[in-house]
Design a protein around this motif. Structure first.
Motif, mmCIF file in Angstrom:
data_model
loop_
_atom_site.group_PDB
_atom_site.id
_atom_site.type_symbol
_atom_site.label_atom_id
_atom_site.label_comp_id
_atom_site.label_asym_id
_atom_site.label_seq_id
_atom_site.Cartn_x
_atom_site.Cartn_y
_atom_site.Cartn_z
ATOM 1 N N GLU A 194 0.805 -1.317 0.100
ATOM 2 C CA GLU A 194 -0.200 0.125 -0.068
ATOM 3 C C GLU A 194 0.624 1.308 -0.010
ATOM 4 O O GLU A 194 2.117 1.315 0.839
ATOM 5 C CB GLU A 194 -0.988 0.000 1.076
ATOM 6 N N LEU A 195 0.653 2.310 -0.614
ATOM 7 C CA LEU A 195 1.370 3.501 -0.887
ATOM 8 C C LEU A 195 0.543 4.390 -0.362
ATOM 9 O O LEU A 195 -0.707 4.808 -0.813
ATOM 10 C CB LEU A 195 1.755 3.774 -2.369
ATOM 11 N N LYS A 245 5.415 3.424 1.911
ATOM 12 C CA LYS A 245 5.055 2.262 1.529
ATOM 13 C C LYS A 245 4.946 1.010 2.498
ATOM 14 O O LYS A 245 6.106 1.040 3.045
ATOM 15 C CB LYS A 245 5.812 1.929 0.010
ATOM 16 N N THR A 246 3.927 0.330 2.548
ATOM 17 C CA THR A 246 3.932 -0.678 3.465
ATOM 18 C C THR A 246 4.149 -2.069 2.763
ATOM 19 O O THR A 246 3.330 -2.168 1.649
ATOM 20 C CB THR A 246 2.646 -0.847 4.243
ATOM 21 N N LYS A 268 3.702 -8.056 5.638
ATOM 22 C CA LYS A 268 2.372 -8.141 6.426
ATOM 23 C C LYS A 268 2.600 -9.201 7.631
ATOM 24 O O LYS A 268 3.283 -10.429 7.367
ATOM 25 C CB LYS A 268 1.316 -8.623 5.438
ATOM 26 N N SER A 269 2.404 -8.867 8.855
ATOM 27 C CA SER A 269 2.604 -9.810 10.084
ATOM 28 C C SER A 269 1.461 -10.427 10.340
ATOM 29 O O SER A 269 0.413 -9.926 10.400
ATOM 30 C CB SER A 269 3.231 -8.947 11.118
ATOM 31 N N PRO A 270 1.438 -11.846 10.876
ATOM 32 C CA PRO A 270 0.412 -12.538 11.167
ATOM 33 C C PRO A 270 0.076 -12.237 12.845
ATOM 34 O O PRO A 270 0.878 -11.651 13.368
ATOM 35 C CB PRO A 270 0.954 -14.075 11.364
ATOM 36 N N ILE A 319 -0.351 -5.004 8.857
ATOM 37 C CA ILE A 319 0.653 -4.087 9.042
ATOM 38 C C ILE A 319 0.989 -3.773 10.360
ATOM 39 O O ILE A 319 0.302 -3.434 11.282
ATOM 40 C CB ILE A 319 0.383 -2.597 8.345
ATOM 41 N N GLY A 320 2.191 -4.368 10.774
ATOM 42 C CA GLY A 320 2.677 -3.902 12.049
ATOM 43 C C GLY A 320 3.160 -2.618 12.063
ATOM 44 O O GLY A 320 3.483 -1.807 11.285
#
Length: 338
Positions: free
Chosen positions: A101-102, A125-126, A129-131, A150-151
């Protein structure tokens, strides 16, 4: 404070992933706005500043051009954010670059004592992705689901552009904590930035070129021991820590002392500037943050085979070297053990 946010999704063009553009702003609640502001800004701790550049004219740098338009006319925020996202999508040439994602964010600056304020534009920018687990009630018990998101601990990629110094490429802070095997993607291919010619830069580069001279060039030209090199490094970093202003002549006379060594260092510095295509000033205000960062690599350590490390912090006269029938040795003088 955040005044506008828009979110686009930028896939990897090489992997035939899509670019998805939003057509309107994201309007978060106040609590979410505070969470996002903290997440976006807390990674920009360094005082190191960059600037946009171009091989031809600044206006030909796509990100510089878009942020210039937004600063000039905020009504172009959505349109120019799409141009920024499109540019990021187009320059992707590495299949390892992750989809993400921006976020394009407009920050309104606070007024200073003179009544002026400097707005800024953030580009974030992300990618990772963390569980995480979601726990929710289900009748008389609870259920658990695994999800990804997103952490908030660390920003993957970001740029913060201040509306200052437009003619020289603005003042820009940059972070890239997720290079994905492509160190040029964010800094060079997308943003096209280089470090600003400021106090931080001159402090950093002077310490860098001096360390390289002492550890590589000095032993080739002069008869020096590791203890001598450690002494030179200690005296130099102490010079920077104890003074507010750097003066080249004063520095070389106090730290290098010998005229032949001073001349040798001057030649080495000139060659360094030419090879690295930089110009390092010979008088400037010393930047404390740059000294602190560089001092981490200025540890004076004498490594003796695989048996001993000697950490040198002070007086060179308390170290002697020699050789006898058992081999080479160092003799250290001290008053008490600690």
């Amino acid at each position: 404070m955040i005044s506008r946010i828009i979110i686009h999704k930028v896939g990897n063009k090489i992997n035939q992933e899509a670019l998805v553009l939003s057509q309107e702003d994201y309007r978060p609640e106040e609590e979410m706005k505070e969470i996002l502001e903290d997440y976006f800004l807390k990674s920009f701790k360094s005082e190191e500043h960059f600037r946009f550049y171009s091989d031809t004219y600044l206006v030909n740098n796509p990100v510089y051009s878009s942020v210039s338009e937004i600063f000039e006319d905020p009504s172009k925020f959505v349109y120019e954010s799409e141009n920024i996202a499109q540019h990021l999508y187009d320059i992707t040439e590495n299949p390892r670059v992750q989809t993400g994602e921006l976020f394009i964010v407009y920050f309104e600056g606070e007024e200073n004592a003179d009544g002026n304020k400097i707005d800024s534009i953030g580009i974030f920018k992300t990618e990772n992705k963390s569980p995480f687990l979601k726990i929710f009630p289900n009748g008389d018990a609870f259920d658990v689901e695994k999800d990804y998101g997103i952490g908030l601990s660390k920003l993957d990629k970001g740029a913060l552009i201040y509306n200052s110094g437009k003619d020289t490429g603005f003042a820009v802070k940059v972070v890239d904590n997720n290079k994905n095997g492509d160190m040029y993607y964010w800094f060079e291919d997308f943003l096209k930035v280089r470090q600003r010619d400021d106090e931080y830069f001159h402090t950093q580069e002077t310490l860098a070129v001096y360390k390289e001279y002492i550890t590589k060039q000095l032993p080739q030209e002069f008869e020096t021991t590791k203890a001598d090199q450690a002494d030179f490094l200690n005296k130099s970093i102490n010079f920077f820590k104890e003074r507010e202003v750097f003066d080249y002549d004063q520095f070389t006379k106090e730290v290098l002392e010998d005229d032949n060594v001073i001349e040798s260092f001057g030649n080495f510095k000139s060659e360094y500037e030419q090879d690295m295509q930089v110009s390092i000033a010979e008088d400037f205000a010393i930047n404390e943050a740059a000294v602190k960062k560089q001092s981490r690599s200025y540890k004076s350590v004498i490594k003796l085979d695989k048996n001993f490390h000697i950490y040198v912090h002070g007086d060179r006269k308390l170290i002697e070297t020699g050789q006898d029938e058992k081999g080479k040795y160092y003799r250290l003088y001290f008053e008490e053990e600690q």
